[in-house]
Design a protein around this motif. Structure first.
Motif, PDB file in Angstrom:
ATOM      1  N   LEU A  78       0.869  -1.171   0.000  1.00  0.00           N
ATOM      2  CA  LEU A  78       0.000   0.000   0.000  1.00  0.00           C
ATOM      3  C   LEU A  78       0.906   1.221   0.000  1.00  0.00           C
ATOM      4  CD1 LEU A  78      -2.393  -1.128   2.887  1.00  0.00           C
ATOM      5  CD2 LEU A  78      -2.501  -1.722   0.450  1.00  0.00           C
ATOM      6  N   VAL A  79       1.038   1.845  -1.154  1.00  0.00           N
ATOM      7  CA  VAL A  79       1.912   3.008  -1.283  1.00  0.00           C
ATOM      8  C   VAL A  79       1.069   4.242  -0.993  1.00  0.00           C
ATOM      9  CG1 VAL A  79       3.500   4.246  -2.783  1.00  0.00           C
ATOM     10  CG2 VAL A  79       3.227   1.773  -3.048  1.00  0.00           C
ATOM     11  N   VAL A  80       1.253   4.804   0.199  1.00  0.00           N
ATOM     12  CA  VAL A  80       0.438   5.952   0.601  1.00  0.00           C
ATOM     13  C   VAL A  80       1.106   7.224   0.091  1.00  0.00           C
ATOM     14  CG1 VAL A  80      -0.701   7.117   2.531  1.00  0.00           C
ATOM     15  CG2 VAL A  80      -0.219   4.657   2.670  1.00  0.00           C
ATOM     16  N   PHE A  81       0.301   8.058  -0.544  1.00  0.00           N
ATOM     17  CA  PHE A  81       0.830   9.255  -1.204  1.00  0.00           C
ATOM     18  C   PHE A  81      -0.137  10.406  -0.977  1.00  0.00           C
ATOM     19  CE2 PHE A  81       1.700  11.842  -5.100  1.00  0.00           C
ATOM     20  CZ  PHE A  81       3.068  12.011  -4.923  1.00  0.00           C
ATOM     21  N   THR A  82       0.387  11.635  -0.937  1.00  0.00           N
ATOM     22  CA  THR A  82      -0.485  12.797  -0.774  1.00  0.00           C
ATOM     23  C   THR A  82      -0.099  13.874  -1.785  1.00  0.00           C
ATOM     24  OG1 THR A  82       1.018  13.734   0.877  1.00  0.00           O
ATOM     25  CG2 THR A  82      -0.842  12.463   1.714  1.00  0.00           C
ATOM     26  N   PRO A 107       1.818  -3.142  -6.325  1.00  0.00           N
ATOM     27  CA  PRO A 107       1.487  -1.917  -5.600  1.00  0.00           C
ATOM     28  C   PRO A 107      -0.006  -1.589  -5.646  1.00  0.00           C
ATOM     29  CG  PRO A 107       2.695  -1.414  -7.636  1.00  0.00           C
ATOM     30  CD  PRO A 107       2.411  -2.876  -7.648  1.00  0.00           C
ATOM     31  N   LEU A 108      -0.480  -0.985  -4.577  1.00  0.00           N
ATOM     32  CA  LEU A 108      -1.813  -0.374  -4.564  1.00  0.00           C
ATOM     33  C   LEU A 108      -1.580   1.030  -4.038  1.00  0.00           C
ATOM     34  CD1 LEU A 108      -4.903  -0.104  -4.512  1.00  0.00           C
ATOM     35  CD2 LEU A 108      -4.942  -1.399  -2.384  1.00  0.00           C
ATOM     36  N   ILE A 109      -1.757   2.032  -4.908  1.00  0.00           N
ATOM     37  CA  ILE A 109      -1.474   3.409  -4.504  1.00  0.00           C
ATOM     38  C   ILE A 109      -2.686   3.985  -3.789  1.00  0.00           C
ATOM     39  CG2 ILE A 109      -0.855   5.727  -5.305  1.00  0.00           C
ATOM     40  CD1 ILE A 109       0.446   4.405  -7.758  1.00  0.00           C
ATOM     41  N   LEU A 110      -2.462   4.439  -2.555  1.00  0.00           N
ATOM     42  CA  LEU A 110      -3.539   5.074  -1.803  1.00  0.00           C
ATOM     43  C   LEU A 110      -3.291   6.569  -1.797  1.00  0.00           C
ATOM     44  CD1 LEU A 110      -3.744   2.603   1.246  1.00  0.00           C
ATOM     45  CD2 LEU A 110      -5.049   2.572  -0.898  1.00  0.00           C
ATOM     46  N   LEU A 111      -4.108   7.292  -2.549  1.00  0.00           N
ATOM     47  CA  LEU A 111      -3.986   8.746  -2.571  1.00  0.00           C
ATOM     48  C   LEU A 111      -4.769   9.270  -1.368  1.00  0.00           C
ATOM     49  CD1 LEU A 111      -2.916  11.239  -4.064  1.00  0.00           C
ATOM     50  CD2 LEU A 111      -5.106  11.327  -5.270  1.00  0.00           C
ATOM     51  N   ASN A 112      -4.039   9.605  -0.303  1.00  0.00           N
ATOM     52  CA  ASN A 112      -4.681   9.972   0.967  1.00  0.00           C
ATOM     53  C   ASN A 112      -4.881  11.488   1.074  1.00  0.00           C
ATOM     54  OD1 ASN A 112      -5.785   9.481   3.530  1.00  0.00           O
ATOM     55  ND2 ASN A 112      -3.802   9.749   4.549  1.00  0.00           N
ATOM     56  N   THR A 159      -1.831 -10.411   2.244  1.00  0.00           N
ATOM     57  CA  THR A 159      -0.815  -9.903   3.164  1.00  0.00           C
ATOM     58  C   THR A 159      -0.240  -8.620   2.573  1.00  0.00           C
ATOM     59  OG1 THR A 159      -0.285 -12.142   3.883  1.00  0.00           O
ATOM     60  CG2 THR A 159       1.361 -10.448   4.320  1.00  0.00           C
ATOM     61  N   SER A 160      -0.351  -7.521   3.318  1.00  0.00           N
ATOM     62  CA  SER A 160       0.025  -6.211   2.786  1.00  0.00           C
ATOM     63  C   SER A 160       1.090  -5.543   3.643  1.00  0.00           C
ATOM     64  CB  SER A 160      -1.198  -5.284   2.733  1.00  0.00           C
ATOM     65  OG  SER A 160      -2.262  -5.896   2.038  1.00  0.00           O
ATOM     66  N   VAL A 161       1.875  -4.692   2.975  1.00  0.00           N
ATOM     67  CA  VAL A 161       2.893  -3.891   3.653  1.00  0.00           C
ATOM     68  C   VAL A 161       2.657  -2.444   3.252  1.00  0.00           C
ATOM     69  CG1 VAL A 161       5.362  -3.348   3.607  1.00  0.00           C
ATOM     70  CG2 VAL A 161       4.634  -5.713   3.787  1.00  0.00           C
ATOM     71  N   LEU A 162       2.874  -1.510   4.173  1.00  0.00           N
ATOM     72  CA  LEU A 162       2.711  -0.089   3.874  1.00  0.00           C
ATOM     73  C   LEU A 162       4.013   0.530   3.394  1.00  0.00           C
ATOM     74  CD1 LEU A 162       0.783   0.941   7.094  1.00  0.00           C
ATOM     75  CD2 LEU A 162      -0.069   1.368   4.785  1.00  0.00           C
ATOM     76  N   ALA A 163       3.905   1.592   2.625  1.00  0.00           N
ATOM     77  CA  ALA A 163       5.079   2.391   2.270  1.00  0.00           C
ATOM     78  C   ALA A 163       4.621   3.826   2.121  1.00  0.00           C
ATOM     79  CB  ALA A 163       5.697   1.893   0.967  1.00  0.00           C
ATOM     80  N   VAL A 168       2.345  11.116   5.618  1.00  0.00           N
ATOM     81  CA  VAL A 168       1.289  10.929   4.613  1.00  0.00           C
ATOM     82  C   VAL A 168       0.028  10.282   5.203  1.00  0.00           C
ATOM     83  CG1 VAL A 168       2.818  10.841   2.598  1.00  0.00           C
ATOM     84  CG2 VAL A 168       2.280   8.721   3.821  1.00  0.00           C
ATOM     85  N   GLY A 169       0.141   9.762   6.418  1.00  0.00           N
ATOM     86  CA  GLY A 169      -1.062   9.251   7.081  1.00  0.00           C
ATOM     87  C   GLY A 169      -1.117   7.746   7.289  1.00  0.00           C
ATOM     88  N   LYS A 170       0.027   7.079   7.317  1.00  0.00           N
ATOM     89  CA  LYS A 170       0.028   5.627   7.480  1.00  0.00           C
ATOM     90  C   LYS A 170      -0.552   5.205   8.833  1.00  0.00           C
ATOM     91  CE  LYS A 170       4.500   5.426   6.681  1.00  0.00           C
ATOM     92  NZ  LYS A 170       4.723   6.856   6.380  1.00  0.00           N
ATOM     93  N   SER A 171      -0.122   5.874   9.899  1.00  0.00           N
ATOM     94  CA  SER A 171      -0.618   5.509  11.233  1.00  0.00           C
ATOM     95  C   SER A 171      -2.104   5.824  11.349  1.00  0.00           C
ATOM     96  CB  SER A 171       0.132   6.278  12.318  1.00  0.00           C
ATOM     97  OG  SER A 171       1.506   6.158  12.116  1.00  0.00           O
ATOM     98  N   ARG A 172      -2.458   6.978  10.849  1.00  0.00           N
ATOM     99  CA  ARG A 172      -3.860   7.395  10.907  1.00  0.00           C
ATOM    100  C   ARG A 172      -4.739   6.400  10.154  1.00  0.00           C
ATOM    101  NH1 ARG A 172      -6.440  12.672  11.706  1.00  0.00           N
ATOM    102  NH2 ARG A 172      -8.629  12.125  11.884  1.00  0.00           N
ATOM    103  N   LEU A 173      -4.235   5.921   9.043  1.00  0.00           N
ATOM    104  CA  LEU A 173      -4.976   4.954   8.234  1.00  0.00           C
ATOM    105  C   LEU A 173      -5.216   3.668   9.020  1.00  0.00           C
ATOM    106  CD1 LEU A 173      -6.178   3.916   5.570  1.00  0.00           C
ATOM    107  CD2 LEU A 173      -3.866   3.254   4.877  1.00  0.00           C
ATOM    108  N   VAL A 174      -4.197   3.182   9.689  1.00  0.00           N
ATOM    109  CA  VAL A 174      -4.357   1.933  10.440  1.00  0.00           C
ATOM    110  C   VAL A 174      -5.325   2.141  11.608  1.00  0.00           C
ATOM    111  CG1 VAL A 174      -3.154   0.208  11.835  1.00  0.00           C
ATOM    112  CG2 VAL A 174      -2.145   1.020   9.704  1.00  0.00           C
ATOM    113  N   ARG A 175      -5.255   3.311  12.219  1.00  0.00           N
ATOM    114  CA  ARG A 175      -6.227   3.596  13.300  1.00  0.00           C
ATOM    115  C   ARG A 175      -7.648   3.647  12.747  1.00  0.00           C
ATOM    116  NH1 ARG A 175      -2.863   7.382  15.280  1.00  0.00           N
ATOM    117  NH2 ARG A 175      -4.277   9.119  14.898  1.00  0.00           N
TER     118      ARG A 175
END
Ligand code: GDP
Ligand code: ZN
Length: 292
Positions: A78-82, A107-112, A159-163, A168-175
């Protein structure tokens, strides 16, 4: 014998997800000697004991295996991008995508943070990275819960890994995904300790409520390319694939060669110019690394 997936370990005890249930397992003697043989994400054959615990009998062959974070059998990143806060950094995004491609992970791009930008800017990003490059792109807002139901469908059973950059909001996303789990933290792995390959922190796969496993440490943020040469780099830009057969030279690096179909596609607006620019920058970089 049931097969489960290792989700975390603690002083030679492995917690293995077997049919949705966490089983505490000890490895058989031969694995005990080398802790690196079993890692999070591994698929293992488990012999269930009468006391409810298990024994790891065998580690099944890995489909892939990351070093940072140390997780095996990763399906997607999960490639988090802003676009704002922090400002869009396309060079970093494309660098991460090359590392993800090289690892053999999808990759799965998450435009946060789409709550902070205009819809037109979101559409332009989707047009470039989904329609032109060919990646899956999901616009989301971790803060406002936008797009999370669709994201959960992409996470289930995988099974996913964040990047992604810090902030960019990785922690916020998991919460937002696991609001009831206060114990869950997304932590960076500290630098390699000394000479060993051990990272100083254990990686845990979070068992998501709506299905799927997610590593609690992000990856793919190394800056330097390793084991990439100028002939393989171009394969990590999937949007080049449909044009390269039309290049005049079959070994075309899409740089200054005459009658390059990839460059023609960039000029025609079919490939984002920034992708090609970043590719050229990386090409110089991998060539410079080879020079000595
Ligand atoms: P990380 O470093 O990638 O883990 O980023 P964090 O999760 O710590 O988020 C960084 C900041 O961005 C925090 O203040 C978050 O509350 C904020 N943030 C995260 N996601 C969003 C979002 O979708 N919209 C807005 N407006 N802020 C967000
Ligand atoms: Zn070419």
């Amino acid at each position: 014998m049931p097969v489960g997936q290792v989700i975390r370990s603690h002083s030679n005890i492995y917690y293995v997800l077997v049919d949705g249930r966490e089983v505490e397992c000890r490895p058989r003697g031969k694995f005990r000697l080398d802790r690196l043989q079993v890692r999070a994400g591994d698929l293992v054959e488990v012999r269930l004991e009468p006391d409810g615990e298990g024994r790891i009998e065998k580690v099944l062959p890995r489909r892939n295996c990351l070093e940072r974070p140390p997780v095996a059998n990763v399906d997607q990143c999960l490639v988090v991008f802003t676009l704002v806060e922090p400002e869009a950094d396309y060079l970093f995004l494309d660098r991460v995508l090359v590392h993800v491609e090289q690892a053999g992970v999808e990759p799965l791009i998450l435009l946060n943070k789409i709550d902070l930008v205009e819809e037109a800017d979101v559409s332009a990003f989707v047009r470039a990275y989904r329609d032109q490059v060919g990646y899956r792109v999901l616009p989301i807002s971790a803060a406002e819960g936008l797009g999370l139901d669709e994201l959960k469908r992409h996470l289930a059973g995988r099974t996913s890994v964040l990047a992604g950059h810090s902030g960019v909001g990785k922690s916020r996303l998991v919460r937002a995904l696991e609001p009831h789990r206060e114990d869950v933290r997304i932590g960076e792995l500290s630098a390699r300790s000394g000479k060993g390959r051990h990272t100083t922190r254990h990686v845990e796969l979070i068992h998501l409520t709506d299905g799927g496993l997610l590593a609690d440490a992000p990856g793919f943020t190394y800056l330097e390319f390793q084991d990439i040469d100028k002939w393989t780099l171009r394969d990590y830009f999937p949007e080049f694939a449909r044009y390269r057969a039309e290049c005049r030279y079959s070994d075309c690096l899409h740089r200054a060669e005459p009658e390059c179909a990839v460059r023609a596609a960039v000029e025609a607006g079919a490939i984002p110019a920034s992708r090609h620019q970043n590719y050229l920058m990386f090409l110089d970089e991998v060539e410079a690394m080879k020079r000595w």
